[in-house]
Design an enzyme around this catalytic site. Structure first.
Site, PDB file in Angstrom:
ATOM      1  N   TRP A   1      -1.306  20.543 -35.113  1.00  0.00           N
ATOM      2  CA  TRP A   1      -1.578  19.153 -35.321  1.00  0.00           C
ATOM      3  C   TRP A   1      -3.117  19.076 -36.301  1.00  0.00           C
ATOM      4  CZ3 TRP A   1      -5.784  16.921 -31.582  1.00  0.00           C
ATOM      5  CH2 TRP A   1      -5.934  15.519 -31.975  1.00  0.00           C
TER       6      TRP A   1
ATOM      7  N   LYS B   1      -0.173  10.276 -22.975  1.00  0.00           N
ATOM      8  CA  LYS B   1       1.194  10.184 -22.902  1.00  0.00           C
ATOM      9  C   LYS B   1       2.046  10.155 -21.751  1.00  0.00           C
ATOM     10  CE  LYS B   1       0.489  11.527 -27.433  1.00  0.00           C
ATOM     11  NZ  LYS B   1      -0.815  11.822 -27.866  1.00  0.00           N
TER      12      LYS B   1
ATOM     13  N   ASP C   1      -4.205  23.755 -25.669  1.00  0.00           N
ATOM     14  CA  ASP C   1      -4.236  22.416 -25.900  1.00  0.00           C
ATOM     15  C   ASP C   1      -2.808  21.783 -25.034  1.00  0.00           C
ATOM     16  OD1 ASP C   1      -3.893  19.527 -26.595  1.00  0.00           O
ATOM     17  OD2 ASP C   1      -3.914  19.764 -28.560  1.00  0.00           O
TER      18      ASP C   1
END
Length: 398
Positions: free
Chosen positions: A130, A246, A211
């Site tokens: 990312w 999310k 993460d």
């Protein structure tokens, strides 16, 4: 006064999303931004979360500053979710957890902490990762390098090269690892690969930084926490930033946490104290509302069951979109293997398209994706998945 300041180039994904909004074509398709959309193309309001919010609002009361480390019920619920309530790391109180402003806030607090107390350490991230990972660690003053990860030849993982690279790192190197649903590729380590990697992390005295932004979107809530629990059981000290944006569809509430697994409770207390100091000189304390929604969902048994069911349906919808995309592409481009769409997990996949093909998709067909070829699979639905596959086949020269 400020003429010497260069203009902000913009975040490539957010800028692409802005371009999508301006596109007048009625059948445009947005697969760029990392947000879960339902089959109608809307951000869902989960029923369990809606009911939890009603409980939080009904309680009312004053809104004082939270403690620097966040609300106790939120922090406890996060530890139970990540490790399980009976995990030795939790019961021995060797996990230091703070409530953060999204997992991005947690990542940055951890980066600042590491830059101060491990100033000689450098960071290693997967190739690719990312984009904001690099920005946040570099913003903390840390040097960022990459280790081998994605294999474009087969849409899979360069595990042997990855393990060999980590085996050669200096002690106390910081290694950023995606626990599940790798962003941007969707390529995850298997359990067997984690079990082969963990001894390397321990023996080389590396500092894993996990993460976990998509727990529940890979194989399930418990299954997606495998690496977290395995590292803790192996007595490895590590950092983990996790998010509920999310999994509970509460993006704008900025609900996240940072946990550090330490060798013992005494060291965990030291780490928590200095993480609090890092927060204090940054944003001082986290917000109340979103964290209490999350804590209510996680601690009320009926809401927890309903949330897990709703999250499971979201996961299954993404899998269905993967299968449909794969089916149309396999039929339209019979000479190419698209099985990687079925093995990659979570909200993202690398399509294998070149930047030129991505540009052609956008300009000719109105299909928006990041120029790396990454798509957000959750942007697909029954109304657009075939059109997307047909457009992809067209730029592939079918």
């Amino acid at each position: 006064m400020f003429e010497h300041i260069p203009p902000f180039a913009g975040d490539p994904i957010l800028s692409l999303n802005e371009d999508f909004q301006k596109d007048p074509r009625p059948n445009k398709i947005n697969l760029s931004i990392g947000i879960y959309f339902d089959d109608a193309g809307r951000i869902p309001v989960m029923d369990s979360v809606k009911r939890a919010e009603a409980i939080v609002v009904a309680k009312g009361g004053p809104k004082p500053y939270l403690p620097i480390e966040g609300a106790a019920n939120f922090r406890s619920a996060v530890q139970d979710l990540l490790f399980g309530a009976d995990h030795e790391a939790v019961t021995s109180e060797r996990v230091a957890t703070i409530q953060s402003v999204g997992s991005s806030g947690g990542l940055k607090v951890g980066a600042d902490f590491l830059a101060r107390y491990f100033p000689g350490s450098q960071v290693w991230v997967s190739d690719p990762t990312w984009d904001n990972h690099r920005s946040m660690f570099e913003g903390a003053g840390l040097t960022v390098n990459t280790y081998p990860y994605y294999d474009p030849a087969n849409g899979g993982l360069k595990f042997d090269a990855m393990r060999a690279a980590l085996r050669g790192l200096p002690a106390k190197s910081i290694v950023l690892l995606h626990t599940c649903c790798h962003n941007p590729t969707g390529v995850d380590l298997t359990r067997a690969q984690w079990e082969a990697l963990i001894p390397v992390l321990r023996e080389r005295e590396l500092i894993p930084y996990l993460d976990l932004a998509y727990q529940g979107f890979g194989d399930g809530i418990q299954q997606d926490a495998f690496a977290v629990r395995a590292l803790a059981a192996a007595r490895v000290s590590f950092f983990i930033a996790n998010s509920f944006s999310k999994s509970m569809s509460v993006y704008g509430e900025r609900c996240g946490a940072l946990s550090v697994v330490c060798p013992d409770a005494r060291q965990a207390a030291l780490v928590l104290g200095q993480m609090k100091f890092t927060v204090r000189r940054n944003y001082s304390s986290p917000p109340i509302h979103g964290g209490q929604i999350v804590a209510t969902v996680l601690t009320e048994p009926e809401l927890r069951r309903d949330w897990e069911r709703e999250l499971g349906a979201m996961r299954e919808r993404i899998l269905a979109m993967r299968r449909q995309l794969h089916g149309v592409l396999a039929a339209k481009v019979p000479g190419r293997n698209f099985d990687y769409f079925l093995t990659q997990r979570g909200m993202f996949s690398y399509t294998g398209l070149t930047s030129a093909q991505v540009d052609a998709l956008r300009e000719t067909h109105g299909v928006y994706m990041v120029r790396s070829g990454r798509i957000c699979v959750a942007g697909l639905n029954n109304a657009n998945v075939e059109a997307t596959a047909v457009a992809m086949a067209a730029v592939l020269g079918a």
